[in-house]
Scaffold this motif. Structure first.
Motif, PDB file in Angstrom:
ATOM      1  N   GLY A  87       3.358  -3.977   6.881  1.00 55.32           N
ATOM      2  CA  GLY A  87       2.424  -4.241   5.807  1.00 55.32           C
ATOM      3  C   GLY A  87       2.840  -5.426   4.959  1.00 55.32           C
ATOM      4  N   SER A  88       1.863  -6.186   4.471  1.00 52.72           N
ATOM      5  CA  SER A  88       2.162  -7.352   3.620  1.00 52.72           C
ATOM      6  C   SER A  88       2.851  -6.924   2.329  1.00 52.72           C
ATOM      7  CB  SER A  88       0.874  -8.117   3.304  1.00 52.72           C
ATOM      8  OG  SER A  88      -0.049  -7.284   2.623  1.00 52.72           O
ATOM      9  N   ASN A 105      -3.149   1.515  -1.936  1.00 55.20           N
ATOM     10  CA  ASN A 105      -3.355   0.104  -2.292  1.00 55.20           C
ATOM     11  C   ASN A 105      -2.057  -0.712  -2.380  1.00 55.20           C
ATOM     12  OD1 ASN A 105      -6.188   0.512  -2.540  1.00 55.20           O
ATOM     13  ND2 ASN A 105      -5.838   1.391  -4.561  1.00 55.20           N
ATOM     14  N   LYS A 107      -0.357  -1.727   0.198  1.00 54.03           N
ATOM     15  CA  LYS A 107      -0.318  -2.559   1.412  1.00 54.03           C
ATOM     16  C   LYS A 107       1.057  -2.519   2.084  1.00 54.03           C
ATOM     17  CE  LYS A 107      -3.991  -5.593  -0.126  1.00 54.03           C
ATOM     18  NZ  LYS A 107      -4.395  -6.953  -0.453  1.00 54.03           N
ATOM     19  N   ARG A 143      -4.886   6.517   2.640  1.00 53.27           N
ATOM     20  CA  ARG A 143      -4.705   5.059   2.640  1.00 53.27           C
ATOM     21  C   ARG A 143      -5.393   4.387   3.826  1.00 53.27           C
ATOM     22  NH1 ARG A 143       1.172   3.462   2.867  1.00 53.27           N
ATOM     23  NH2 ARG A 143       0.280   1.435   2.378  1.00 53.27           N
ATOM     24  N   SER A 165       0.050  -6.815   8.223  1.00 58.27           N
ATOM     25  CA  SER A 165      -1.089  -5.900   8.156  1.00 58.27           C
ATOM     26  C   SER A 165      -1.313  -5.454   6.712  1.00 58.27           C
ATOM     27  CB  SER A 165      -0.822  -4.682   9.054  1.00 58.27           C
ATOM     28  OG  SER A 165       0.149  -3.837   8.454  1.00 58.27           O
ATOM     29  N   GLN A 166      -2.255  -4.556   6.530  1.00 60.76           N
ATOM     30  CA  GLN A 166      -2.509  -3.962   5.211  1.00 60.76           C
ATOM     31  C   GLN A 166      -1.709  -2.668   5.041  1.00 60.76           C
ATOM     32  OE1 GLN A 166      -4.787  -5.459   2.808  1.00 60.76           O
ATOM     33  NE2 GLN A 166      -4.272  -7.075   4.256  1.00 60.76           N
ATOM     34  N   GLY A 167      -0.729  -2.473   5.921  1.00 60.70           N
ATOM     35  CA  GLY A 167       0.102  -1.274   5.899  1.00 60.70           C
ATOM     36  C   GLY A 167       0.077  -0.527   7.217  1.00 60.70           C
ATOM     37  N   CYS A 168      -0.862  -0.895   8.084  1.00 59.86           N
ATOM     38  CA  CYS A 168      -1.002  -0.238   9.389  1.00 59.86           C
ATOM     39  C   CYS A 168       0.016  -0.771  10.399  1.00 59.86           C
ATOM     40  CB  CYS A 168      -2.393  -0.501   9.967  1.00 59.86           C
ATOM     41  SG  CYS A 168      -3.737   0.169   8.983  1.00 59.86           S
TER      42      CYS A 168
END
Length: 196
Positions: A87-88, A105, A107, A143, A165-168
């Motif tokens: 994740g970023s 949220n 990330k 999430r 990613s956004q956390g994935c």
């Protein structure tokens, strides 16, 4: 005695001195993995999860190197591996050193064991729902943390960092196709363990 010393000198010149730091680091990585493996084996002993295959993601390995491992639990061997994005929000001021969070949220990547659930079609195509099984990742569903592919993730290892990613856990399209075959043919949910 002179002959023995001469032989030792020749062997040392040819093979060099072993590097204890390399061996120690290797043992520590194996020790870390074995601990994670035992945690997963304990969890699957309940009979709820797939007892033949598990996925492991070692977030200490840099993102340009293979750090997603498909592990054969019966034969104790890695049968496939690939790149996976973090994740970023997990990025820190020091490149390669990551932080982790379970907060919505953020990330961030969340550490812990996940059960890989049903697939669905989303903005990245086919994806798998992930259910967090630990306190460190129990917000995964809330999430919308899922296992999916993304075209910006390369297939082969690189000397540089890969997309965020956004956390994935986000993998290459080719690697995802290989994972998809394993997941879809499994009669019970597969455990994916993300650790650091």
């Amino acid at each position: 005695m002179k002959i023995v010393n001469m032989m030792l000198l020749i062997v040392n010149c040819i093979f060099g001195n072993p590097k204890p730091n390399d061996k120690t680091e290797m043992n520590l990585d194996a020790e870390r993995f074995n601990q994670q493996l035992e945690n997963v084996k304990t969890m699957i002993a309940s009979g709820t999860y797939n007892s033949k295959i598990a996925f492991f993601i070692d977030m200490k390995i840099k993102s340009g190197k293979n750090r997603f491992f498909v592990y054969d639990l019966e034969n104790n061997t890695i049968i496939d591996e690939g790149l996976v994005a973090n994740g970023s929000g997990s990025e820190t001021a020091i490149r390669g050193e990551l932080k982790f969070s379970n907060i919505p949220n953020s990330k961030c990547t969340s550490l812990g064991r996940y059960s890989i659930g049903k697939s669905y079609r989303g903005i990245f195509g086919k994806a798998y729902v992930l259910k967090g099984l630990d306190n460190t990742n129990n917000n995964a569903t809330k999430r919308m943390i899922v296992l999916h592919s993304y075209s910006a993730v390369p297939e082969g290892e690189q000397d540089h960092y890969i997309a965020l990613s956004q956390g994935c856990p986000m993998v290459s399209e080719a690697f995802f196709k290989r994972l998809e075959k394993i997941i879809d043919s499994s009669k019970s949910n597969i455990i994916m363990n993300v650790y650091y």
